[in-house]
Design an enzyme around this catalytic site. Structure first.
Site, PDB file in Angstrom:
ATOM      1  N   LYS A 209       0.843  -0.962   0.350  1.00  0.00           N
ATOM      2  CA  LYS A 209       0.129   0.167   0.054  1.00  0.00           C
ATOM      3  C   LYS A 209       1.315   0.959  -0.365  1.00  0.00           C
ATOM      4  O   LYS A 209       1.082   2.013  -0.915  1.00  0.00           O
ATOM      5  CB  LYS A 209      -0.547   0.133   1.610  1.00  0.00           C
ATOM      6  CG  LYS A 209      -1.738   0.494   1.576  1.00  0.00           C
ATOM      7  CD  LYS A 209      -2.797   1.654   2.808  1.00  0.00           C
ATOM      8  CE  LYS A 209      -3.356   2.513   2.344  1.00  0.00           C
ATOM      9  NZ  LYS A 209      -4.442   2.295   3.730  1.00  0.00           N
ATOM     10  N   GLU A 215      10.235  -5.214   3.981  1.00  0.00           N
ATOM     11  CA  GLU A 215      10.619  -5.920   3.603  1.00  0.00           C
ATOM     12  C   GLU A 215      10.208  -6.770   2.347  1.00  0.00           C
ATOM     13  O   GLU A 215      11.228  -7.021   1.774  1.00  0.00           O
ATOM     14  CB  GLU A 215       9.426  -7.029   4.832  1.00  0.00           C
ATOM     15  CG  GLU A 215       9.881  -7.500   6.623  1.00  0.00           C
ATOM     16  CD  GLU A 215       8.824  -6.479   7.239  1.00  0.00           C
ATOM     17  OE1 GLU A 215       8.552  -4.925   6.314  1.00  0.00           O
ATOM     18  OE2 GLU A 215       9.198  -6.198   8.439  1.00  0.00           O
ATOM     19  N   GLY A 269      -4.473  -1.592   4.940  1.00  0.00           N
ATOM     20  CA  GLY A 269      -4.209  -3.328   4.493  1.00  0.00           C
ATOM     21  C   GLY A 269      -3.943  -4.047   5.228  1.00  0.00           C
ATOM     22  O   GLY A 269      -4.631  -5.239   4.042  1.00  0.00           O
ATOM     23  N   ARG A 270      -5.049  -4.503   6.422  1.00  0.00           N
ATOM     24  CA  ARG A 270      -5.795  -5.613   6.804  1.00  0.00           C
ATOM     25  C   ARG A 270      -6.813  -5.682   6.393  1.00  0.00           C
ATOM     26  O   ARG A 270      -7.984  -7.371   6.985  1.00  0.00           O
ATOM     27  CB  ARG A 270      -5.629  -5.573   8.395  1.00  0.00           C
ATOM     28  CG  ARG A 270      -5.705  -4.395   9.011  1.00  0.00           C
ATOM     29  CD  ARG A 270      -5.263  -4.525  10.166  1.00  0.00           C
ATOM     30  NE  ARG A 270      -6.150  -3.429  11.323  1.00  0.00           N
ATOM     31  CZ  ARG A 270      -4.992  -2.432  11.338  1.00  0.00           C
ATOM     32  NH1 ARG A 270      -3.971  -2.486  10.687  1.00  0.00           N
ATOM     33  NH2 ARG A 270      -5.767  -1.890  11.861  1.00  0.00           N
ATOM     34  N   GLU A 355      -3.945  -6.423  15.284  1.00  0.00           N
ATOM     35  CA  GLU A 355      -3.596  -4.697  14.888  1.00  0.00           C
ATOM     36  C   GLU A 355      -4.670  -3.743  14.999  1.00  0.00           C
ATOM     37  O   GLU A 355      -4.829  -3.166  15.457  1.00  0.00           O
ATOM     38  CB  GLU A 355      -3.017  -5.217  13.637  1.00  0.00           C
ATOM     39  CG  GLU A 355      -2.323  -4.026  13.332  1.00  0.00           C
ATOM     40  CD  GLU A 355      -1.548  -4.096  11.910  1.00  0.00           C
ATOM     41  OE1 GLU A 355      -0.115  -4.892  11.789  1.00  0.00           O
ATOM     42  OE2 GLU A 355      -2.033  -4.134  10.972  1.00  0.00           O
ATOM     43  N   HIS A 386      -5.741 -33.051  18.579  1.00  0.00           N
ATOM     44  CA  HIS A 386      -4.838 -33.647  19.261  1.00  0.00           C
ATOM     45  C   HIS A 386      -3.647 -32.899  19.429  1.00  0.00           C
ATOM     46  O   HIS A 386      -2.194 -33.305  19.979  1.00  0.00           O
ATOM     47  CB  HIS A 386      -3.896 -34.304  18.243  1.00  0.00           C
ATOM     48  CG  HIS A 386      -4.996 -36.065  17.578  1.00  0.00           C
ATOM     49  ND1 HIS A 386      -5.112 -36.943  18.532  1.00  0.00           N
ATOM     50  CD2 HIS A 386      -6.110 -35.575  16.796  1.00  0.00           C
ATOM     51  CE1 HIS A 386      -6.538 -37.888  17.661  1.00  0.00           C
ATOM     52  NE2 HIS A 386      -6.730 -36.971  16.667  1.00  0.00           N
ATOM     53  N   LYS A 514       9.914  -0.658  14.008  1.00  0.00           N
ATOM     54  CA  LYS A 514      10.434  -0.245  12.344  1.00  0.00           C
ATOM     55  C   LYS A 514      11.654   0.512  13.265  1.00  0.00           C
ATOM     56  O   LYS A 514      11.904   0.231  12.006  1.00  0.00           O
ATOM     57  CB  LYS A 514       9.840  -0.265  11.375  1.00  0.00           C
ATOM     58  CG  LYS A 514       8.581  -1.006  11.209  1.00  0.00           C
ATOM     59  CD  LYS A 514       7.644  -0.190   9.984  1.00  0.00           C
ATOM     60  CE  LYS A 514       6.255  -0.777   9.729  1.00  0.00           C
ATOM     61  NZ  LYS A 514       4.928  -0.585   8.900  1.00  0.00           N
TER      62      LYS A 514
HETATM   63  O1  F6P Z   1       2.254  -4.398  10.322  1.00  0.00           O
HETATM   64  C1  F6P Z   1       1.911  -3.166   9.971  1.00  0.00           C
HETATM   65  C2  F6P Z   1       1.896  -2.809   8.179  1.00  0.00           C
HETATM   66  O2  F6P Z   1       1.764  -1.047   8.138  1.00  0.00           O
HETATM   67  C3  F6P Z   1       0.926  -2.996   8.389  1.00  0.00           C
HETATM   68  O3  F6P Z   1      -1.169  -2.866   8.475  1.00  0.00           O
HETATM   69  C4  F6P Z   1       0.217  -3.918   6.613  1.00  0.00           C
HETATM   70  O4  F6P Z   1      -0.352  -4.263   6.466  1.00  0.00           O
HETATM   71  C5  F6P Z   1       1.832  -3.907   6.536  1.00  0.00           C
HETATM   72  O5  F6P Z   1       2.513  -2.803   7.181  1.00  0.00           O
HETATM   73  C6  F6P Z   1       2.285  -4.036   5.142  1.00  0.00           C
HETATM   74  O6  F6P Z   1       2.194  -2.655   4.534  1.00  0.00           O
HETATM   75  P1  F6P Z   1       2.331  -1.647   3.525  1.00  0.00           P
HETATM   76  O7  F6P Z   1       1.257  -2.595   2.039  1.00  0.00           O
HETATM   77  O8  F6P Z   1       2.157  -0.473   3.035  1.00  0.00           O
HETATM   78  O9  F6P Z   1       3.522  -2.931   2.559  1.00  0.00           O
END
Ligand code: F6P
Length: 548
Positions: A209, A215, A269-270, A355, A386, A514
């Protein structure tokens, strides 16, 4: 208009619930059933292909009435209108929360800042549809003219968990494209995934987003470098597309405008799998299945918006969490799907629920003095039986659990499905009834044991029972029913946030780590000396640097 701010503990309903809790906290579910033969019917909501039985919860009709009173006192109805109508309910980020607009039909109208967002939603959907059809039908080819065989989604958090869970859950409906998900910045993760892939036939979908996430950008850059080891720069446009709100940064990464699938900042995002973030879902399952997923969610939206609170599945489910969390003081809830397909469902819900509602400041900016977001966890039954069911049955903690099952299996193996579902029904019954001393004695007496042996074993074999469960039975796992199920939990999250008087749609809590990681990375890679760490962190950093 902003969401109202009411401390739930100051409402009349809260005081009544507290008094009511004192009255019924020791009542056993067995007794609640024997004293009301209509209980199961009274506490079940049937809607569309969903059968939601709340009767094995530690409630009475009065509990639900008081919880609805609480919802009314905090003006849940008003909050729901603001949610669906694009008001700035994510006030701390100054945004509307409109994942519901993504599944609204063409004829709907949803205004954000005076502008109807629905035409653009449908324009993006058309772009997803056209691209999906081109890839699936072999019209969009790799640079060397070969058909695309593999899709790699590169993203993390909401840009990974939703698409990964849906593709895995609906693998029965998949087409011929193999779909892979790279999320962790752990370099071994993406290497394991790309090691057997052919760059000539692979399409990479970079999903972020913000397009600033460490990452995702690290993985995208490394994978792009790997791709360019064997392919020329001009091949990038056939093999890399992106989903983001940050079009400039995507272009700077080297992706052409026509390969960018836009999204809006009012999609959290979620909650974004319904947007272009769901491109990998569409590619893996075909556009029609993606559309059915959205249609299912839309049906749940309508149910949530229009059903009375006491006949409303997400509202009832959310109110029960409040009941257990704030009155029984439970810490966690389990989600146990009786289908292996929903293997990733609890992991997906962890981001959505924790979150969103892992907050401790209320909508007036005050520290709360009551419990908010619960811990969510779970695994598919029967595997979990189990593993951790022992603790739910005989441990010291109260863990309400949602059981999710389907009436039909997908391959139609009735024998296995009956075995699976007999376990579902048996577990909810066992958790509720337990096993009394009399029942255990009867059992031991029939086993040819000495009186001494019976006396020793007896206390260990008793199950207290009275463990609450909600039974959700759905006709069949399909794109549409999964859409309904996910939307049900989305609305549950919303209702909980309203009652707890918190903002559910920001996530400042993930920022601090972060920021620190950025400065520690400099120390790890540049030998920069830092003096601001505590002794433990400094030792760890030094030990790592010395030994790596
Ligand atoms: O974990 C924090 C967060 O901002 C989430 O809310 C989001 O889904 C994720 O990082 C990834 O963010 P982006 O889509 O901006 O890479």
């Amino acid at each position: 208009m902003a969401l109202k701010s009411t401390n739930p503990t100051t409402t009349n309903a809260w005081s009544k619930l507290q008094a009511h809790f004192e009255d019924i906290k020791t009542e056993h579910l067995r007794d609640l059933f024997s004293s009301n033969e209509k209980r199961a019917d009274e506490l079940t909501i049937k809607w569309d292909d969903f059968y939601a039985d709340f009767s094995k919860n530690r409630i009475t009709k009065e509990t639900l009435n008081l919880l609805v009173e609480l919802a009314n006192e905090v003006d849940l109805k008003d909050a729901i209108s603001k949610y669906f109508e694009g008001e700035i309910i994510n006030a701390t980020e100054g945004r509307a929360v409109l994942h519901t607009a993504l599944r609204a039909p063409k004829k709907a109208k949803v205004l954000v800042g005076g502008e109807d967002v629905i035409p653009e939603v449908h324009a993006v959907k058309k772009k997803i549809e056209d691209f999906t059809n081109a890839v699936v039908n072999g019209i969009h080819k790799g640079y060397t003219g070969k058909n695309i065989t593999d899709i790699v989604n590169i993203g993390i958090g909401g840009s990974d968990l939703g698409p990964a869970m849906v593709v895995d859950s609906l693998q029965f409906y998949k087409n011929h494209l193999n779909t892979h998900f790279v999320s962790n910045v752990d370099g071994d993760h993406h290497k394991e995934i790309i090691k057997n892939l052919n760059p000539e036939t692979t399409l990479f979908v970079i999903v972020s987003k913000t397009f600033t996430t460490q990452e995702t950008l690290s993985n995208a850059n490394s994978i792009r470098a790997w791709f360019l080891e064997s392919q020329p720069e001009e091949a990038v446009s056939n093999h890399f597309v992106a989903v983001s709100t940050n079009v400039d940064s995507v272009k700077a990464f080297g992706i052409a405008e026509e390969n960018i699938f836009p999204m809006k900042d009012w999609v959290g995002g979620r909650f974004s799998l319904w947007s272009a973030v769901g491109l990998s879902i569409s590619l893996a399952l075909g556009y029609q299945n993606f559309e059915s997923l959205l249609e299912g969610a839309y049906k749940m939206d309508e149910h949530f918006k229009t059903a009375d609170f006491n006949a409303n599945i997400p509202v009832t489910s959310a109110l029960l969490t409040v009941w257990y969390n704030n009155f029984f003081k439970v810490e966690s809830e389990a989600v146990i799907p009786y289908t292996q397909y929903l293997n990733q469902f609890a992991t997906y819900l962890q981001q959505g629920i924790m979150e969103s509602n892992g907050k401790s400041v209320d909508r007036s900016g005050n520290k709360v003095d009551y419990q908010t977001g619960t811990i969510i966890w779970g695994e598919p039954g029967t595997n979990s039986q189990h593993a951790f069911f022992q603790l739910i049955h005989q441990g010291t903690k109260l863990i309400p659990a949602d059981f999710i099952g389907f009436i039909e299996s997908l391959y139609g193996n009735k024998d296995h499905h009956d075995k699976l579902m007999s376990n579902y029904f048996a577990q909810t019954e066992a958790l509720m009834n337990g096993k009394t001393e009399t029942e255990v004695l009867q059992e031991l007496n029939s086993q040819n044991l000495s009186q001494e042996e019976i006396d020793v074993l007896l206390p260990f074999k008793i199950f207290d029972g009275n463990k609450p469960t909600t039974s959700l039975l759905i006709k069949k796992l399909s794109p549409e029913s999964l859409g309904k199920l996910i939307a049900m939990y989305e609305h549950k999250i919303f209702v909980q946030g309203i009652i707890w008087n918190i903002y559910s749609y920001d996530q400042f809590g993930v920022e601090l780590g972060k920021q620190l990681a950025k400065s520690i990375l400099k120390e790890l890679q540049n030998d920069a000396i830092s003096s601001h760490h505590d002794a433990s962190t400094q030792n760890l950093v030094d030990f790592y640097k010395k030994n790596c």
